[in-house]
Motif scaffolding. Structure first.
Motif, PDB file in Angstrom:
ATOM      1  N   MET A   1       0.824  -1.211   0.000  1.00 17.07           N
ATOM      2  CA  MET A   1       0.000   0.000   0.000  1.00 17.07           C
ATOM      3  C   MET A   1       0.857   1.260   0.000  1.00 17.07           C
ATOM      4  N   VAL A   2       2.031   1.207   0.657  1.00 18.28           N
ATOM      5  CA  VAL A   2       2.886   2.397   0.683  1.00 18.28           C
ATOM      6  C   VAL A   2       4.041   2.276  -0.316  1.00 18.28           C
TER       7      VAL A   2
ATOM      8  N   GLN B   1       9.493   6.796   6.487  1.00 21.39           N
ATOM      9  CA  GLN B   1       8.202   7.443   6.726  1.00 21.39           C
ATOM     10  C   GLN B   1       7.068   6.641   6.082  1.00 21.39           C
ATOM     11  N   ARG B   2       7.359   5.975   4.967  1.00 22.84           N
ATOM     12  CA  ARG B   2       6.341   5.077   4.380  1.00 22.84           C
ATOM     13  C   ARG B   2       5.993   3.976   5.375  1.00 22.84           C
TER      14      ARG B   2
ATOM     15  N   ARG C   1       2.500   1.578   9.473  1.00 18.85           N
ATOM     16  CA  ARG C   1       2.279   1.234  10.876  1.00 18.85           C
ATOM     17  C   ARG C   1       0.982   1.859  11.390  1.00 18.85           C
ATOM     18  N   ALA C   2       0.711   3.116  10.948  1.00 15.30           N
ATOM     19  CA  ALA C   2      -0.506   3.789  11.403  1.00 15.30           C
ATOM     20  C   ALA C   2      -1.747   3.126  10.802  1.00 15.30           C
ATOM     21  N   ILE C   3      -1.650   2.729   9.533  1.00 18.48           N
ATOM     22  CA  ILE C   3      -2.802   2.114   8.866  1.00 18.48           C
ATOM     23  C   ILE C   3      -3.070   0.718   9.410  1.00 18.48           C
ATOM     24  N   ALA C   4      -1.981   0.020   9.824  1.00 19.88           N
ATOM     25  CA  ALA C   4      -2.113  -1.352  10.317  1.00 19.88           C
ATOM     26  C   ALA C   4      -3.026  -1.449  11.527  1.00 19.88           C
ATOM     27  N   THR C   5      -3.227  -0.335  12.223  1.00 21.46           N
ATOM     28  CA  THR C   5      -4.081  -0.358  13.400  1.00 21.46           C
ATOM     29  C   THR C   5      -5.541  -0.569  13.027  1.00 21.46           C
TER      30      THR C   5
ATOM     31  N   ARG D   1       0.713   9.628  -2.549  1.00 28.50           N
ATOM     32  CA  ARG D   1       0.371   8.250  -2.202  1.00 28.50           C
ATOM     33  C   ARG D   1      -0.576   8.233  -1.006  1.00 28.50           C
ATOM     34  N   TYR D   2      -0.269   9.095  -0.041  1.00 27.04           N
ATOM     35  CA  TYR D   2      -1.103   9.113   1.148  1.00 27.04           C
ATOM     36  C   TYR D   2      -2.512   9.598   0.806  1.00 27.04           C
TER      37      TYR D   2
END
Lengths: 500, 252
Positions: free
Chosen positions: B122-123, B143-144, B149-153, B178-179
């Motif tokens: 995804m990143v 940073q990707r 890591r933030a999306i995995a939550t 991308r974000y």
């Protein structure tokens, strides 16, 4: 040589226990202090001050401290050594815990909080693993210090490799001193090496380093615990000895007889003069030889000299409240006396203490470590008005060397010392009788004061040792060449007095 | 999948550090699924405002609501695990692999492990990167991973605190775009703090300008460019606008 293994095990066990206690204190304290600058400054300050106290003094301080606390706490042996060494190990661990936690990247901590870690998760998953290498370095430093300082535990009656060093130093058995030093150095190096492996494993996350180091540490601890497993059974008799050859020899003489009577015997050697009698009254040691004048002047604080019979009766009365008992005098005296080389005494026309007073201002006194603070010295000094040109302190062995080389002219000798006859020294008489008698007395703790088997084993020694025999036995151990161990001298003495 | 991220409301929120108010009486409602940029100079209070959403700061007055619920309710860790947090210094755990870092929040929450390869994809990172240590990555790659890591939550609300601040312009643009795509695809609500107005205009649906702890401009990028958002916003918009004109002029 088997003795070395046993002592090394005790040494390791004591060091490990002290480090364990230091960790139990320093890890949580460091954890809290890392976030509280004032607590960190205060606790590191205190630990730093403790560090500046010489190890020997720190150990010695725990004796009166534990006595004052009382409640049946043993003031000698493992406990004071354990506590003192643990305090000593505190600083490097505490310092590195604080440094390790403070040195963490703030971004990592921010992430840990921002991701929703609880305080415990943050500690376990982030802070502990990242600070571990720094903390481990502190533990290594503490370990090396502790194993080194544990040699001093001998002085408070805990067995360690220091036993070899102190008794070897006393009897000038340099092989023994070196054995003790090398063994403790090897122990420190081995421990440091294993912990270095663990540190490396933690820092680089190398599994095999962790496994290897961990296994090594576990094996070391298991070996150290071996003496504990073997020795469980009935409580052994603890034979005490102060810190000179005669005491070592007599302790072995006593110990051998008790062993033959079926007792298990262990030794506490190198005790300070004041410590030994307290230890007997407390029951930390069960039997040892003390000198009547020492008890009379030091413990009972009597300044007037009494006749021999009255002195012995007074001592028996003095011991009664603690339950300890006077088994009897061994038959010889070991008095503090001032001694000179015969030609030097002749040159200054000194025959006794009276004559010494006139010559003293041009003479130098070499004294053992405690003589100058003892009442005997005050009695002699004030009784004859003696003022020396200078005074110096030596360990007994080096005191004789200083006399021989002319560094000092007069020494504080013991009347049963074999070197008096061997070096042809003049013992200066006491015409005014200002010093008390110094009969060697066999003393027993409360636990064995009425133990028949025990008394039957030891009463044959009462009145059995003439001063000439004791001097000879002492000389076997103290002489420069062809030294005997206290064990051998004790066997010789037993044969010489017909109490084999 | 087209479920939308939560609504976020700031109600009379003030935050004081000692006597100084970093945030002074802010009232904002952020609609579900919107991408809001908080813009302003340093000390404007935008980071403090953002950090009150996941309770890294607590308001001195007022309250913050996520989908109508005051964030002050319940324990902070469980709130934070439900909110994605990406910040400038990233804070990857140096003693864990990239994959372990990405799976960290599900792990601490006791949830099943996420599909790390899919998250890396995804990143725009290869799945093989998961085995590497964070130290072996470039700044942009790190940073990707931070975003992954933030999306995995599984969170639908993302807080981004200067996420691109430390990166070079090309990398910034790539990760920013991308974000933005992920924001659309996953239906997130995103609040991004930045001091770069151009970045805000290009990525966000709505730009909020802050100065001295207060909201001084609040408009869509188009309104901002049209000069309808007040003098502070105009001053901030003027810089990239003039740069764009100058570049266009150079092209001839």
């Amino acid at each position: 040589m088997t003795e070395v293994w046993g002592l090394a095990a005790h040494h390791l066990l004591l060091s490990a226990a002290a480090l364990g206690l230091a960790l139990v204190i320093a890890l949580p304290l460091g954890l809290v202090a890392a976030r509280r600058p004032r607590l960190a400054a205060a606790s590191l300050g205190v630990a730093g001050v403790i560090q500046t106290i010489p190890g020997l003094a720190l150990l010695a301080l725990f004796y009166p401290l534990l006595l004052a606390i009382g409640h049946g706490l043993p003031a000698l042996g493992f406990l004071p050594a354990w506590l003192a060494l643990a305090l000593y190990a505190l600083l490097p661990i505490l310092r590195n815990v604080v440094a390790g936690l403070r040195g963490l990247d703030p971004a990592v901590i921010q992430a840990a909080d921002g991701l929703g870690m609880t305080a415990w998760q943050r500690l376990r998953l982030v802070e502990a693993p990242l600070a571990a290498p720094v903390v481990m370095a502190g533990i290594r430093t503490a370990t090396v210090w502790t194993i080194g300082a544990a040699t001093l535990a001998t002085t408070v009656g805990a067995s360690s490799l220091g036993n070899l060093i102190f008794s070897g130093l006393q009897s000038e058995d340099w092989t023994q001193v070196l054995t003790g030093c090398l063994a403790s150095a090897l122990l420190a190096l081995a421990a440091d090496g294993l912990l270095a492996l663990l540190e490396r494993g933690l820092a680089r996350r190398e599994r095999w380093s962790l496994i290897l180091g961990g296994t090594g540490v576990a094996i070391g601890l298991a070996l150290a615990c071996a003496p504990l497993l073997g020795g469980t059974g009935q409580r052994s008799i603890v034979v005490g000895a102060k810190n000179f050859s005669e005491q070592f020899i007599l302790a072995r003489l006593i110990g051998d007889r008790l062993e033959r009577a079926g007792y298990t015997v262990s030794y506490r050697q190198g005790l300070g003069s004041q410590v030994a009698l307290h230890a007997l009254q407390q029951g930390d040691i069960d039997v040892y030889v003390e000198y009547s004048g020492t008890i009379w002047a030091d413990a009972m604080h009597r300044s007037a000299v009494a006749p021999r019979g009255a002195t012995l009766a007074g001592i028996a009365d003095y011991l009664r409240p603690s339950g300890a008992a006077l088994v009897g005098p061994l038959g010889f005296e070991n008095a503090y006396a001032l001694a000179m080389k015969r030609p030097v005494a002749a040159a200054h026309r000194v025959a006794d203490l009276q004559g010494l007073a006139a010559a003293a201002p041009t003479l130098n006194l070499g004294a053992d470590l405690e003589y100058l603070s003892r009442p005997e010295w005050r009695a002699v000094r004030d009784g004859y008005d003696i003022r020396f040109g200078s005074t110096r302190n030596y360990a007994p062995t080096f005191m004789y060397r200083a006399l021989e080389s002319g560094q000092v002219d007069v020494i504080s000798a013991f009347s049963s010392d074999g070197r008096i006859a061997a070096d042809d020294l003049v013992v200066l008489g006491d015409p005014k009788h200002v010093q008390p008698g110094y009969d060697a007395l066999l003393l027993a703790s409360a636990a064995h004061a009425h133990d028949r088997r025990f008394l039957a084993a030891l009463t044959p020694l009462v009145g059995a040792i003439p001063v000439a025999a004791m001097r000879q036995a002492n000389y076997m151990v103290d002489r420069d060449a062809d030294k005997a161990t206290p064990d051998v001298a004790a066997q010789w003495l037993a044969a010489r007095i017909g109490r084999k | 999948m087209k479920q939308q991220g939560p609504e976020v409301r700031f109600e009379h929120v003030t935050k004081r550090f000692g006597d100084a108010a970093a945030v002074a009486g802010v009232d904002i409602a952020i609609a579900p699924g919107s991408f809001v940029a908080l813009v302003g100079g340093s000390g404007a209070g935008k980071s403090t405002l953002l950090r009150m959403v996941n309770r890294l700061e607590t308001p001195s007055e007022g309250r913050v609501l996520v989908d109508g619920r005051d964030v002050a309710e319940g324990p902070a860790p469980s709130l934070r695990r439900r909110i994605g947090y990406v910040f400038q210094s990233i804070g990857l755990m140096p003693h864990m692999s990239v994959a372990e870092n990405i799976a960290l929040v599900p792990r601490i929450a006791g949830d099943p492990a996420p599909d790390v390869a899919a998250l890396l994809e995804m990143v725009d990172l290869p799945a093989a990167l998961g085995r590497r240590a964070p130290d072996a990555l470039s700044g942009g790659q790190r940073q990707r991973v931070g975003v992954a890591r933030a999306i995995a939550t599984g969170a639908r609300l993302m807080l981004l605190d200067e996420p691109l601040g430390a990166l070079d312009p090309v990398t910034r643009d790539g990760i920013g775009q991308r974000y933005r795509d992920l924001h659309e695809r996953l239906g997130l609500t995103s609040i991004m703090v930045t001091h770069d107005m151009a970045e805000a205009l290009l990525l966000a649906d709505r730009v909020i300008v802050m100065a001295k702890g207060r909201v001084v401009g609040d408009a869509t990028p188009a309104e901002m460019l049209a000069g309808k958002a007040g003098p502070e916003a105009d001053a901030l918009v003027a810089v990239p606008a003039r740069q764009a004109q100058a570049i266009a002029a150079l092209r001839g």
